[in-house]
Scaffold this active site. Sequence first.
Site, short mmCIF file in Angstrom:
data_model
loop_
_atom_site.label_atom_id
_atom_site.label_comp_id
_atom_site.label_asym_id
_atom_site.label_seq_id
_atom_site.Cartn_x
_atom_site.Cartn_y
_atom_site.Cartn_z
N GLU A 1 0.31 6.73 -6.67
CA GLU A 1 -0.82 7.69 -6.66
C GLU A 1 -0.30 9.13 -6.73
OE1 GLU A 1 -3.94 6.83 -3.59
OE2 GLU A 1 -3.27 8.74 -2.78
N LYS B 1 0.84 -1.22 0.00
CA LYS B 1 0.00 0.00 0.00
C LYS B 1 0.87 1.26 0.00
CE LYS B 1 -3.79 2.46 0.10
NZ LYS B 1 -3.72 3.66 0.82
N1 LIG Z 1 -9.82 8.59 3.72
C1 LIG Z 1 -9.18 7.89 2.78
O1 LIG Z 1 -9.24 8.17 1.57
C2 LIG Z 1 -8.38 6.69 3.15
C3 LIG Z 1 -7.95 6.50 4.44
N2 LIG Z 1 -7.17 5.42 4.75
C4 LIG Z 1 -6.66 5.20 6.09
O2 LIG Z 1 -7.71 4.67 6.91
C5 LIG Z 1 -7.53 5.10 8.26
C6 LIG Z 1 -8.79 5.83 8.70
O3 LIG Z 1 -8.99 6.91 7.82
P1 LIG Z 1 -10.34 7.78 7.80
O4 LIG Z 1 -11.52 6.91 8.03
O5 LIG Z 1 -10.26 8.59 6.56
O6 LIG Z 1 -10.11 8.70 9.08
P2 LIG Z 1 -11.21 9.53 9.89
O7 LIG Z 1 -10.46 10.60 10.58
O8 LIG Z 1 -12.35 9.88 9.01
O9 LIG Z 1 -11.74 8.48 10.98
C7 LIG Z 1 -10.95 7.98 12.03
C8 LIG Z 1 -11.90 7.63 13.18
O10 LIG Z 1 -11.15 6.99 14.20
C9 LIG Z 1 -11.65 7.45 15.44
N3 LIG Z 1 -10.65 7.20 16.46
C10 LIG Z 1 -9.46 7.82 16.64
N4 LIG Z 1 -8.81 7.26 17.66
C11 LIG Z 1 -9.59 6.27 18.14
C12 LIG Z 1 -9.44 5.33 19.20
N5 LIG Z 1 -8.35 5.27 19.97
N6 LIG Z 1 -10.45 4.47 19.43
C13 LIG Z 1 -11.56 4.50 18.65
N7 LIG Z 1 -11.75 5.36 17.64
C14 LIG Z 1 -10.77 6.23 17.39
C15 LIG Z 1 -11.98 8.91 15.20
O11 LIG Z 1 -12.89 9.43 16.16
C16 LIG Z 1 -12.57 8.85 13.79
O12 LIG Z 1 -13.97 8.66 13.82
C17 LIG Z 1 -6.28 6.00 8.26
O13 LIG Z 1 -5.15 5.22 8.57
C18 LIG Z 1 -6.20 6.47 6.81
O14 LIG Z 1 -4.90 6.83 6.43
C19 LIG Z 1 -6.85 4.47 3.81
C20 LIG Z 1 -7.29 4.60 2.54
C21 LIG Z 1 -8.06 5.72 2.09
O1 LIG Z 2 -4.40 6.12 1.13
C1 LIG Z 2 -5.11 6.97 0.63
C2 LIG Z 2 -5.53 6.91 -0.77
O2 LIG Z 2 -5.01 5.77 -1.40
C3 LIG Z 2 -5.53 8.12 1.49
O3 LIG Z 2 -6.45 8.97 0.87
C4 LIG Z 2 -4.32 8.85 1.95
O4 LIG Z 2 -4.69 9.83 2.89
C5 LIG Z 2 -3.59 9.50 0.77
O5 LIG Z 2 -2.29 9.84 1.13
P1 LIG Z 2 -1.90 11.36 1.47
O6 LIG Z 2 -2.71 11.73 2.70
O7 LIG Z 2 -0.44 11.32 1.69
O8 LIG Z 2 -2.32 12.17 0.27
#
Ligand SMILES: NC(=O)C1=CN([C@@H]2O[C@H](COP(=O)(O)OP(=O)(O)OC[C@H]3O[C@@H](n4cnc5c(N)ncnc54)[C@H](O)[C@@H]3O)[C@@H](O)[C@H]2O)C=CC1
Ligand SMILES: O=C(CO)[C@H](O)[C@H](O)COP(=O)(O)O
Length: 300
Positions: A176, A169
């Site tokens: 990306e 990833k």
């Molecule tokens: N948003 C995107 O496009 C993508 C995100 N990711 C990854 O997925 C993961 C989550 O990303 P998102 O959902 O976008 O983040 P987000 O910020 O929308 O959601 C994270 C959630 O985790 C909760 N949280 C934080 N600490 C916590 C804890 N100790 N216990 C329980 N809940 C807790 C927060 O309250 C929040 O609701 C990250 O590692 C991100 O890099 C991966 C691929 C795509």
């Molecule tokens: O993993 C992802 C998409 O594939 C997330 O959107 C990620 O946050 C993108 O990386 P960056 O925050 O560095 O732009």
Amino acid sequence: MKLGVIGLGRMGQIVVDQVLAADHEVVAFDIDEDAVATAVERGATGATSIPDVADQLGDEKRIWLMVPAGDPIDAALDELEPSLCADDIVVDGGNSNYQDSIRRAENTNAAYLDCGTSGGPAGAELGFSLMIGGPQWAYDELTPVFDAIATGPNGHDRFGPSGAGHYVKMVHNGVEYALMQAYGEGFELLANGRYDLDLEAVAKTWNNGAVIRSWLLDLCEEAFREEGTDLGDVADYVAGGSTGTWTVQEALEQEIPVPLIYSALAERFSSRDMRFSRRLANRLRYGFGRHEVKRQDESE
Ligand SMILES: NC(=O)C1=CN([C@@H]2O[C@H](COP(=O)(O)OP(=O)(O)OC[C@H]3O[C@@H](n4cnc5c(N)ncnc54)[C@H](O)[C@@H]3O)[C@@H](O)[C@H]2O)C=CC1
Ligand SMILES: O=C(CO)[C@H](O)[C@H](O)COP(=O)(O)O
């Protein structure tokens, strides 16, 4: 299967929805009570704490972490650890550094799967692409859940032992960055070039049969449609950067040249501050050539 989902933000709520839609049960927790309430409205059982998730799952716990990468993963694992044993499985579906995932896998009682997740919230309807590392038995055991969250059986794979999923990833994200930069440069040339172009129409035409069609190009089309061909008031600032930095660090260690990925990362960093090096070059041109020094309010 009954799956605990911890972290119910943009990505975690989608995990909940997809797993419920495939007729599994979900026990959901987030430090944000509103997020738990949303998951419950959608059919999950709410939990009040991480130990409560573990209690509600009983024996052979299957838990999906979707909290931000870094300290929140370690904090969640610290709370889970007293309840975990060798028959349990924990998945980290976030963007963790693969080295952290190796360390976590070594330090937990449970089987630990590192799972890179691609597709983003906007791709949720299609299902995600999942890149997984960790014990084969745990991957096999959770295959029904991966089938539900991914586009289907072809949308996930196990790439090797702990760390392999987040490693794949990490490199995906480097690619990306480079693709985004390539589209950005092409559209910048078109925006400032010889013809008065409708960039949404260009993106749409390219997306219909062109060699460079892609989902990112779909998103370019959407951006020009929603913001205008000049991108309106969208700032010259690109956030993020951690996964791209890890990719470049790894490429340096492996002595693999990745100039496109590095350039894309550098462009992001240079979007954040007025570049000292460019300001000095501006002043040096005056030094050696007595060329006019452009001052900050006239740099356009
Ligand atoms: N948003 C995107 O496009 C993508 C995100 N990711 C990854 O997925 C993961 C989550 O990303 P998102 O959902 O976008 O983040 P987000 O910020 O929308 O959601 C994270 C959630 O985790 C909760 N949280 C934080 N600490 C916590 C804890 N100790 N216990 C329980 N809940 C807790 C927060 O309250 C929040 O609701 C990250 O590692 C991100 O890099 C991966 C691929 C795509
Ligand atoms: O993993 C992802 C998409 O594939 C997330 O959107 C990620 O946050 C993108 O990386 P960056 O925050 O560095 O732009």
